[in-house]
Design an enzyme around this catalytic site. Structure first.
Site, short mmCIF file in Angstrom:
data_model
loop_
_atom_site.label_atom_id
_atom_site.label_comp_id
_atom_site.label_asym_id
_atom_site.label_seq_id
_atom_site.Cartn_x
_atom_site.Cartn_y
_atom_site.Cartn_z
N TYR A 1 -38.68 -5.74 44.49
CA TYR A 1 -38.97 -5.83 43.06
C TYR A 1 -40.47 -5.99 42.83
O TYR A 1 -41.06 -5.29 41.99
CB TYR A 1 -38.22 -7.03 42.47
CG TYR A 1 -38.44 -7.23 40.99
CD1 TYR A 1 -37.82 -6.40 40.05
CD2 TYR A 1 -39.24 -8.26 40.51
CE1 TYR A 1 -38.00 -6.58 38.69
CE2 TYR A 1 -39.43 -8.45 39.15
CZ TYR A 1 -38.82 -7.62 38.25
OH TYR A 1 -39.00 -7.81 36.91
N SER B 1 -43.93 -6.37 34.97
CA SER B 1 -43.48 -7.75 35.09
C SER B 1 -44.67 -8.60 35.49
O SER B 1 -45.68 -8.09 36.00
CB SER B 1 -42.39 -7.84 36.17
OG SER B 1 -42.14 -9.18 36.54
#
Length: 289
Positions: free
Chosen positions: A160, A147
């Site tokens: 995350y 990401s």
């Protein structure tokens, strides 16, 4: 960029985790259009059934395997099922992932464990299951989905962010190892910013409209991400930053802060994401410096 026809993918086998929706499904459809055979893995058998129809409609011979990527036995079973039904895997997309938006002190032990079991453990299990065969055959490509949060940070997403930083570091190390050992196996790390998938839906349901970062002008369609991925595979490109122009100022600012030993500032976060984190938590990340 080099034309994708330089690598003939027709007849090769793609195994894609998190393949029933979002980026994973888009990757599967793109693979089908390249003439690949596709093994789709996901937790939901219902969503896999629908996804299979979509991928088959794009022209691919397709199988589905219900898979919990946090369990090595499941991923090994996925490998064996794909090999038996379709042939030796060539593309392994370790794509399954989850997120949670909450302040660090509101993350439970279970939140941390689940995030790492899936986002990092899923990649590790994919490597443990598939990499020996790829190296033995001296052929293939690994795609690890990280990401933009693996390159910069997102307020109110510490678990995350940590998991995606782990995927980036793991992937870059693996790239160096595969290259130096003349393995014949390629690897790419996918670092998208906002993509129009369901990953954020449960986090923003019931929140103010400003919490939905997908309203951002730079939110991308999954199919556009998949096209960039296959462009990168064609040239054995490691870094895949689908939102490179948008992310560049924040990545550069963070790099300057690191090497200059400056405290993190607003310059190194994506304001669209910070706005969403502010709306969800009530903490003003846009005003902080």
């Amino acid at each position: 960029m080099t034309d994708q026809s330089e690598i003939d993918l027709a007849g090769k086998v793609a195994v894609i985790t998190g393949g029933a929706s979002g980026i994973g499904l888009a990757l599967a459809v793109a693979a089908a259009r390249k003439g690949m055979k596709v093994a789709l893995a996901d937790l939901s058998e219902e969503r896999l059934k629908v996804a299979k129809e979509t991928v088959e409609a794009a022209g691919a011979r397709t199988i589905t395997v219900r898979t919990d990527v946090s369990k090595l036995d499941d991923v090994v079973a996925l490998r064996d099922a794909a090999s038996q039904a379709l042939g030796d895997p060539w593309l392994v997309a370790n794509n399954a992932g989850i997120t949670k938006l909450a302040l660090s002190w509101d993350h439970s032990e279970a939140d941390w464990k689940r995030m790492f079991d899936i986002n990092v453990g899923g990649v590790v299990n994919g490597l443990l299951a598939f990499l020996p065969g790829l190296r033995e055959r001296k052929s293939g490509h690994i795609l690890n989905t990280a990401s933009a949060a693996g390159l910069i940070t997102i307020p109110a997403a510490s678990a995350y962010v940590a998991s995606k930083h782990a995927v980036v570091g793991l992937s870059e190390t693996l790239y160096r190892e595969l290259l130096a050992s003349h393995s014949g196996v390629g690897v790419s790390v996918l670092c998208p910013a906002l993509v129009k998938t369901n990953i954020m839906k449960s986090e923003t349901t019931g929140a103010a409209p400003s919490a939905d970062a997908m309203n951002s002008s730079h939110a991308m369609e999954p199919g556009d991400v998949a096209n960039q991925v296959f462009d990168a595979i064609a040239t054995r490109q490691f870094w895949i930053l689908t939102h490179a122009a948008h992310m560049e100022p924040y990545i550069r600012s963070r790099t300057i802060e690191i090497v200059s030993q400056l405290n993190p500032s607003r310059a190194s976060i994506d304001p669209d994401v910070a706005r969403s984190s502010t709306a969800i938590t009530g903490v003003d990340f846009l005003a902080s410096t």
